[in-house]
Design a protein around this motif. Structure first.
Motif, PDB file in Angstrom:
ATOM      1  N   SER A  19      -3.388   7.133  -7.316  1.00  0.00           N
ATOM      2  CA  SER A  19      -2.388   6.167  -7.794  1.00  0.00           C
ATOM      3  C   SER A  19      -1.812   6.598  -9.133  1.00  0.00           C
ATOM      4  O   SER A  19      -2.337   7.505  -9.801  1.00  0.00           O
ATOM      5  CB  SER A  19      -3.027   4.783  -7.948  1.00  0.00           C
TER       6      SER A  19
ATOM      7  N   TRP B  76     -12.113   3.605  -2.824  1.00  0.00           N
ATOM      8  CA  TRP B  76     -10.901   4.178  -2.254  1.00  0.00           C
ATOM      9  C   TRP B  76     -10.981   5.684  -2.035  1.00  0.00           C
ATOM     10  O   TRP B  76     -10.091   6.276  -1.432  1.00  0.00           O
ATOM     11  CB  TRP B  76      -9.687   3.867  -3.127  1.00  0.00           C
TER      12      TRP B  76
ATOM     13  N   ASP C  48      -6.310  -0.166  -2.870  1.00  0.00           N
ATOM     14  CA  ASP C  48      -5.438   0.990  -2.660  1.00  0.00           C
ATOM     15  C   ASP C  48      -5.546   1.553  -1.243  1.00  0.00           C
ATOM     16  O   ASP C  48      -4.661   2.291  -0.805  1.00  0.00           O
ATOM     17  CB  ASP C  48      -5.775   2.102  -3.661  1.00  0.00           C
ATOM     18  N   THR C  49      -6.631   1.255  -0.545  1.00  0.00           N
ATOM     19  CA  THR C  49      -6.878   1.878   0.760  1.00  0.00           C
ATOM     20  C   THR C  49      -7.484   0.854   1.722  1.00  0.00           C
ATOM     21  O   THR C  49      -8.636   0.951   2.107  1.00  0.00           O
ATOM     22  CB  THR C  49      -7.829   3.077   0.625  1.00  0.00           C
TER      23      THR C  49
ATOM     24  N   PRO D   9       0.107   8.119  -1.779  1.00  0.00           N
ATOM     25  CA  PRO D   9       0.109   8.752  -3.108  1.00  0.00           C
ATOM     26  C   PRO D   9       0.825  10.091  -3.153  1.00  0.00           C
ATOM     27  O   PRO D   9       1.096  10.591  -4.249  1.00  0.00           O
ATOM     28  CB  PRO D   9      -1.385   8.910  -3.419  1.00  0.00           C
TER      29      PRO D   9
ATOM     30  N   GLU E 149       4.735   8.317  -2.797  1.00  0.00           N
ATOM     31  CA  GLU E 149       4.914   7.012  -3.444  1.00  0.00           C
ATOM     32  C   GLU E 149       5.697   6.026  -2.587  1.00  0.00           C
ATOM     33  O   GLU E 149       6.234   5.024  -3.096  1.00  0.00           O
ATOM     34  CB  GLU E 149       5.570   7.170  -4.824  1.00  0.00           C
TER      35      GLU E 149
ATOM     36  N   SER F 211       0.860  -1.177   0.000  1.00  0.00           N
ATOM     37  CA  SER F 211       0.000   0.000   0.000  1.00  0.00           C
ATOM     38  C   SER F 211       0.899   1.230   0.000  1.00  0.00           C
ATOM     39  O   SER F 211       1.831   1.334   0.798  1.00  0.00           O
ATOM     40  CB  SER F 211      -0.901  -0.005   1.237  1.00  0.00           C
TER      41      SER F 211
ATOM     42  N   LYS G 240      -1.939   4.790 -11.758  1.00  0.00           N
ATOM     43  CA  LYS G 240      -2.950   4.412 -12.742  1.00  0.00           C
ATOM     44  C   LYS G 240      -3.981   5.521 -12.911  1.00  0.00           C
ATOM     45  O   LYS G 240      -4.338   5.886 -14.047  1.00  0.00           O
ATOM     46  CB  LYS G 240      -3.633   3.114 -12.314  1.00  0.00           C
ATOM     47  N   GLN G 241      -4.453   6.072 -11.800  1.00  0.00           N
ATOM     48  CA  GLN G 241      -5.445   7.136 -11.881  1.00  0.00           C
ATOM     49  C   GLN G 241      -4.832   8.409 -12.447  1.00  0.00           C
ATOM     50  O   GLN G 241      -5.487   9.151 -13.198  1.00  0.00           O
ATOM     51  CB  GLN G 241      -6.051   7.404 -10.501  1.00  0.00           C
TER      52      GLN G 241
END
Length: 489
Positions: A339, A162, A190-191, A36, A39, A33, A341-342
């Motif tokens: 993230s 998330w 993610d969370t 964000p 990182e 985990s 990805k987002q």
């Protein structure tokens, strides 16, 4: 548990709670985990799979059939939910800091969402002991007596997003427990870590073993196994519309009851007579709160031409002044997206908006070299068929266009597959309530945005979901109605 500190849960990744005992995944696998904002790894999470889901559902089923929770007198169950709320408020500072490290939201927002979780338990605790059916005279005459019962639906799978993980878990768990269900909680990958604190608090407050179970893992693995499980009676899911479709298909096997709170592309209509001092900060917060990662985000702005240029300039100026950074830093108003990805997804939409002819007024770039920070982005004169006007971006991106006729603006607002929320800003009561009636959305705000209360149902029209959360309807979503008829003589 404070994230970034070594303890048993993060060190061993024993993040599954099944029948009151913490355990690692059957696979022995874990995943990291990340914070964000920088990182960095803040903990490790067990990668649960179908075997773990089977065990958790079996524990929940046994607890339900044995009435471990329902056998407790209603006043005792209510006291336990109030005790959960008390403990959340006692640990609010630590829980809020954990939420920031996992999600990236500013600390002020995290404190508010954690407090909202406590409020959910208090609100639904108040329903316990007040759940009842009806009686009435029957057409067949006095020799028959009929009445109805409200009973818990059974084992409920609670799948949490998330973007507000702790609060959303509370919003699902509190009504499920108030209704008398047993549960399997599945947080977003993610969370997941702060959810461990919630279930620990629930156990410490006196909820019996097996009533609340926790399975961490990937949505495509643990989540998919949970929603398809034949011994799950109810699924409550908050997340994307595509995943919602998958859940509907998976629920068909045993006709699970399903509540879906899905995506949105919420329109905001600002008329010429609106109070700009009120509208500007509300419009800005409606899209930039939580970095735009909100299902109700006011991402489409329709402003009447007489006020359009001033409004866009004012919103862009205010957006440029937002303090962007780590949510734990003093003064931060907007954090990162969740993230990598987002981040890539949102930046792709921004590039697409420019390519499709929308005017980039401000933002649109990455902020810094570390963390997933995106500048607050505003598009003007966005074509109605542009992707940034049609699809849910789930990032800090506002797309605006002017209008002359209110009827046209309402038609554009409704020309979407979504229907979760919307807003109108005007001094005219007539126009305000005309828009409120005409816009097809489950939540509509007048001269404000995203003001919510547990007494009011929350949910969407069209592809924004099925059913409602919160309020009496949110409780009913976890219950079945039974009719009983007795012949007296």
């Amino acid at each position: 548990m404070k994230l970034n500190e070594q303890d048993e849960a993060t060190a061993t990744a024993a993040t599954l709670l099944i029948d009151g005992a913490w355990r690692e995944a059957a696979s022995g696998q874990t995943f990291a985990s990340l914070n964000p904002a920088d990182e960095r790894v803040i903990g490790h999470v067990s990668a649960g799979d179908a075997r773990d889901v089977d065990a958790a559902v079996a524990a929940a089923r046994a607890a339900f059939e044995e009435r471990r929770w329902l056998s407790l007198p209603p006043p005792q169950r209510a006291r336990i939910l109030h005790a959960v709320a008390d403990r959340i408020e006692m640990e609010l500072d630590t829980l809020a800091e954990n939420e920031v490290r996992e999600n990236g939201m500013p600390l002020t927002m995290a404190r508010a969402t954690i407090g909202g979780g406590a409020q959910a338990f208090r609100y639904f605790a108040g329903w316990i002991g007040k759940i009842h059916g009806q009686t009435g005279e029957m057409a067949q005459g006095e020799q028959y007596f009929g009445y109805t019962l409200k009973e818990p639906v059974g084992v409920a799978a609670l799948i949490v997003p998330w973007n507000g993980p702790f609060m959303m878990a509370c919003h699902k768990l509190a009504p499920a427990l108030a209704a008398g269900c047993t549960t399997v909680l599945k947080p977003a990958e993610d969370t997941s870590l702060n959810t461990l604190n919630l279930v620990r608090i629930v156990l410490d407050a006196g909820v019996p073993a097996g009533v609340v179970n926790l399975v961490t893992g990937l949505g495509s693995v643990a989540g998919a196994a949970l929603v398809a499980h034949p011994d799950v009676d109810k699924v409550s899911f908050t997340g994307s519309t595509p995943v919602g479709r998958q859940i509907v298909q998976a629920a068909a096997g045993n006709f699970k009851r399903v509540t879906l709170e899905l995506g949105g592309k919420s329109p905001v209509i600002v008329l010429d007579d609106a109070d700009l001092a009120l509208a500007v900060p509300a419009v800005l917060n409606g899209i930039m709160a939580n970095s735009g990662q909100a299902c109700v985000a006011g991402s489409r702005l329709y402003a009447q031409r007489g006020i359009y240029d001033r409004l866009i300039a004012a919103v862009a100026e205010a957006a440029g002044k937002l303090v962007i950074g780590d949510g734990l830093s003093a003064g931060t108003q907007m954090g990162p997206v969740i993230s990598a990805k987002q981040f890539e997804r949102v930046m792709g939409y921004i590039e697409g908006g420019v390519a499709e002819g929308a005017e980039l007024v401000s933002g649109g770039k990455r902020r810094g070299e570390t963390g997933f920070f995106i500048e607050p982005t505003i598009f003007s004169h966005a074509p109605h068929d542009a992707t940034v006007m049609r699809e849910e971006i789930f990032g800090p991106v506002l797309s605006a266009t002017p209008f002359d006729d209110l009827g046209w603006a309402i038609a554009q607002a409704n020309d979407t597959r979504y229907g979760l929320a919307g807003a109108v800003y005007t001094r005219s009561l007539e126009k305000a309530h005309t828009v409120a009636r005409a816009v097809r959305a489950g939540n509509l705000w007048i001269n404000c945005y995203s003001v919510q209360d547990f007494s009011l149902p929350f949910g969407g029209y069209k592809e924004s979901g099925w059913g409602r959360e919160r309020g009496a309807m949110g409780l009913e979503a976890f219950m079945e109605n039974k009719s009983v008829v007795a012949r007296l003589y």
